[in-house]
Scaffold this motif. Structure first.
Motif, short mmCIF file in Angstrom:
data_model
loop_
_atom_site.label_atom_id
_atom_site.label_comp_id
_atom_site.label_asym_id
_atom_site.label_seq_id
_atom_site.Cartn_x
_atom_site.Cartn_y
_atom_site.Cartn_z
N PRO A 142 0.16 0.50 7.44
CA PRO A 142 -1.13 -0.09 7.04
C PRO A 142 -1.18 -1.60 7.21
O PRO A 142 -2.26 -2.19 7.12
CB PRO A 142 -1.25 0.31 5.57
N ALA B 173 0.33 3.92 1.58
CA ALA B 173 0.42 4.50 2.92
C ALA B 173 1.68 4.07 3.65
O ALA B 173 2.12 4.75 4.59
CB ALA B 173 -0.81 4.13 3.74
N ARG C 197 -7.64 3.57 10.26
CA ARG C 197 -7.32 4.89 9.71
C ARG C 197 -6.04 5.45 10.32
O ARG C 197 -5.20 6.01 9.61
CB ARG C 197 -8.48 5.86 9.96
N PRO D 232 0.82 -1.22 0.00
CA PRO D 232 0.00 0.00 0.00
C PRO D 232 0.85 1.26 0.00
O PRO D 232 1.92 1.32 0.61
CB PRO D 232 -0.83 -0.12 1.28
N GLU E 230 -2.98 3.73 8.76
CA GLU E 230 -2.67 4.20 7.41
C GLU E 230 -2.04 5.59 7.46
O GLU E 230 -1.07 5.86 6.76
CB GLU E 230 -3.94 4.22 6.57
#
Length: 456
Positions: free
Chosen positions: A313, A145, A305, A143, A308
Motif C-alpha cells: 500500500p 494491507a 486497489r 496499513p 493494497e
C-alpha cells in the motif's frame, strides 16, 4: 539517486541522549545502569504508557510524545538538550522503535542506547521459534494491507500490533486472502506477570479486543485452491484488476529482471496502467519504493486497489500526464516506461533524470515507438531485444500456438554523469519537465483507446 528512508543528522553536536528500553515488567525489569540513567535525567521523553511505569524517585520532568511524533522529535530534543535528556521506549528502541528517528535526527554518535528484550524476542522464546527464520511485520502506524505481501504457505510471521483491535483485523485479512486455516497465537503483556497466550485459527477467531500491548504470531496455512502468489516477479495476470492495460506475466518477469531492483531503491513506473511493474518491484524487498505516474484517474484508482490487495500500500500514485507529472519527484534509481513513448520529451526526461548507475527500461509494441528506442539505442547503447510469447490454444480438436504481439524492450544503464550536469542537483533535477504532454501513444491504441500507457 534515490535515497532510502531516513535523513542525515539535522542537530548539531551536543550532550548525549540516553535511550532506555523498558518492557511490560516495568521498573523491575531494568538494569542498574538503566535505572541510574533515568534517575539522573532532568527530562524524560516517552509515551504515556512508558512514563507511567516510572517510580516517584525519578525526579526529571516527564514529557509525553505528541501526535504526530516524528515531526516533533527535532524540536523536543533541542528544547531539552541541556537538561540531561533521557528517552523511554518500548523494548529494544532500535527494533521498529523510536531509536531510528533519534539516530536520524540527532546522529548516532549522540545516542547511548540501553535496550531491553523486544516483544519479538519474548514471543520467539515462548513459542520455540528461531528468531532468524521468523518474519516480523509491524502494523504500528502502518496499513493493515502491508501484511499481505508476507503471506506464504507454512511461513511463520510475528505481527507487531497497533492496538487491541489488530488481532481481529489480522484474522479477517487472512481469512479474506485465503489463509483462514492459519494458526494464530495472541501474546499479551509479554514479560510481565500478566502475560497471556491464546490460540485460534484465523477463520474461527471470535475473541473481543483485549490488551492493547500484544503481539500476534501467525503460522500461515493457505486454503486449498486459494491463489498462490510467489516471491519473485511474474505474478499471475489474474492477481490484478485491470482493463487490458497490463504488462503480461512473462514480459513483466523479463522487465523486472532488466530493472534489477535492490533493497532501498526507488522506481518510477511511468504510465502505470494497472501498476504491475511498480507493485512487483516493491514486493522484491520491504524497503523498495515506487512511484506510479498514470494520467487516467480511473486507472490510477485501480493501481491503488491493486497495491493494497498485493501487500504494497506504500506505492505512491501520481495522477498526471508525463513528462509534466514527473516534475518534483525524488530522483529514481530506475525508470520503467511502459507506453506513451511518443509523448514529446518523455524518454529524454526519463534518461536525463537518472544518475550514474541508474537503469532505464522501455517497452513497446508499435513501430513508431520502436523507432524511438532504436535511435536511443544507437545514441546511448544498452541492450535492445524483442520478446515473443506464444500460448497453446485449442485448434478444433487439436492444439496450436497463438502468438502474442512481440514486445521490443530497450534496457540501458547510465555509466557516468554528463560533463555539463550538476552533481549536486536535488531530487527531480534534469531537463524542464514542467510542460505537459500531448495525447500519449498507446501500445493498444485504436479508436477510442488513445492515452493508454502500459504495454502487453
Amino acid at each position: 539517486m534515490g535515497s532510502g528512508p531516513g535523513a542525515p543528522a539535522s542537530l548539531p553536536a551536543g550532550p548525549p541522549v540516553t535511550v532506555v528500553g523498558i518492557g511490560a515488567d516495568g521498573w523491575a525489569g531494568l538494569t542498574d545502569a538503566a535505572r541510574a540513567a533515568l534517575r539522573g535525567a532532568g527530562a524524560i521523553l516517552g509515551g504515556p504508557r512508558q512514563l507511567a511505569l516510572l517510580p516517584a524517585d525519578c525526579p526529571g520532568e516527564r514529557v509525553a510524545w505528541p501526535s504526530p511524533l516524528r515531526p516533533a522529535v527535532p524540536g523536543l530534543l533541542a528544547a531539552h538538550a541541556g537538561r540531561g535528556l533521557a528517552v523511554l521506549a518500548s523494548g529494544d528502541p532500535m527494533f521498529f522503535g523510536i531509536g531510528r528517528a533519534l539516530a536520524e535526527t540527532a546522529g548516532p554518535g549522540r545516542l547511548r542506547v540501553l535496550p531491553h528484550p523486544s516483544s519479538v524476542s519474548y514471543a520467539c522464546a515462548r513459542l520455540g521459534w528461531p528468531l532468524e527464520e521468523t518474519v516480523t511485520v509491524s502494523l504500528v502506524g502502518r496499513p493493515l494491507a502491508a501484511l499481505a505481501a508476507a503471506l506464504h504457505h507454512r511461513r511463520r510471521l510475528l505481527v507487531l500490533s497497533a492496538g487491541a483491535a489488530t488481532p481481529g483485523e489480522v484474522a479477517a485479512l487472512l481469512t479474506g486472502r485465503g489463509y483462514g486455516p492459519s494458526r494464530l497465537h495472541l501474546l499479551e503483556q509479554l514479560g510481565s506477570d500478566r502475560e497471556r497466550h491464546a490460540v485460534s485459527t484465523a477463520r474461527d477467531w471470535d475473541r473481543p479486543p483485549g490488551d492493547p500491548l500484544n503481539v500476534l504470531a501467525v503460522e500461515c496455512l493457505r486454503e486449498p485452491g486459494a491463489p498462490r502468489l510467489g516471491a519473485v516477479p511474474g505474478l499471475p495476470d489474474t492477481a490484478y484488476e485491470h482493463d487490458g492495460q497490463l504488462t503480461k506475466r512473462h514480459v513483466r518477469a523479463a522487465t523486472l529482471a532488466a530493472l534489477a531492483p535492490a533493497p532501498g531503491e526507488l522506481l518510477w513506473d511511468v504510465g502505470g496502467g494497472s501498476g504491475s511493474i511498480g507493485i512487483e518491484w516493491m514486493r522484491v524487498h520491504p524497503s523498495c519504493r515506487a512511484v506510479a505516474v498514470e494520467r487516467d484517474p480511473e486507472r490510477a484508482a485501480r493501481i491503488v486497489r491493486n497495491a493494497e490487495t498485493l501487500g504494497v500500500p506504500g506505492l505512491r500514485v501520481v495522477t498526471a500526464a508525463a513528462p509534466g507529472g514527473l516534475a518534483g519527484l525524488e530522483r529514481p534509481d530506475a525508470v520503467f516506461v511502459g507506453g506513451g513513448l511518443t509523448a514529446p520529451g518523455l524518454l529524454d526526461a526519463c534518461w536525463e533524470v537518472l544518475g550514474p548507475g541508474g537503469r532505464l527500461v522501455a517497452n513497446t509494441v508499435t513501430l513508431e515507438s520502436e523507432a524511438l528506442l532504436a535511435d536511443r539505442y544507437r545514441r546511448y547503447g544498452g541492450e535492445l531485444v524483442r520478446l515473443a510469447v506464444a500460448h497453446a490454444v485449442p485448434v478444433g480438436g487439436f492444439t496450436g500456438w497463438r502468438q502474442a504481439m512481440p514486445v521490443t524492450q530497450w534496457t540501458v544503464t547510465k555509466p557516468t554523469a554528463r560533463p555539463d550536469s550538476d552533481p549536486g542537483a536535488g531530487p527531480g533535477a534534469g531537463p524542464d519537465m514542467g510542460a505537459g504532454a500531448g495525447p500519449a501513444e498507446s501500445p493498444h491504441a485504436g479508436p477510442g483507446r488513445a492515452g493508454a500507457y502500459e504495454s502487453e
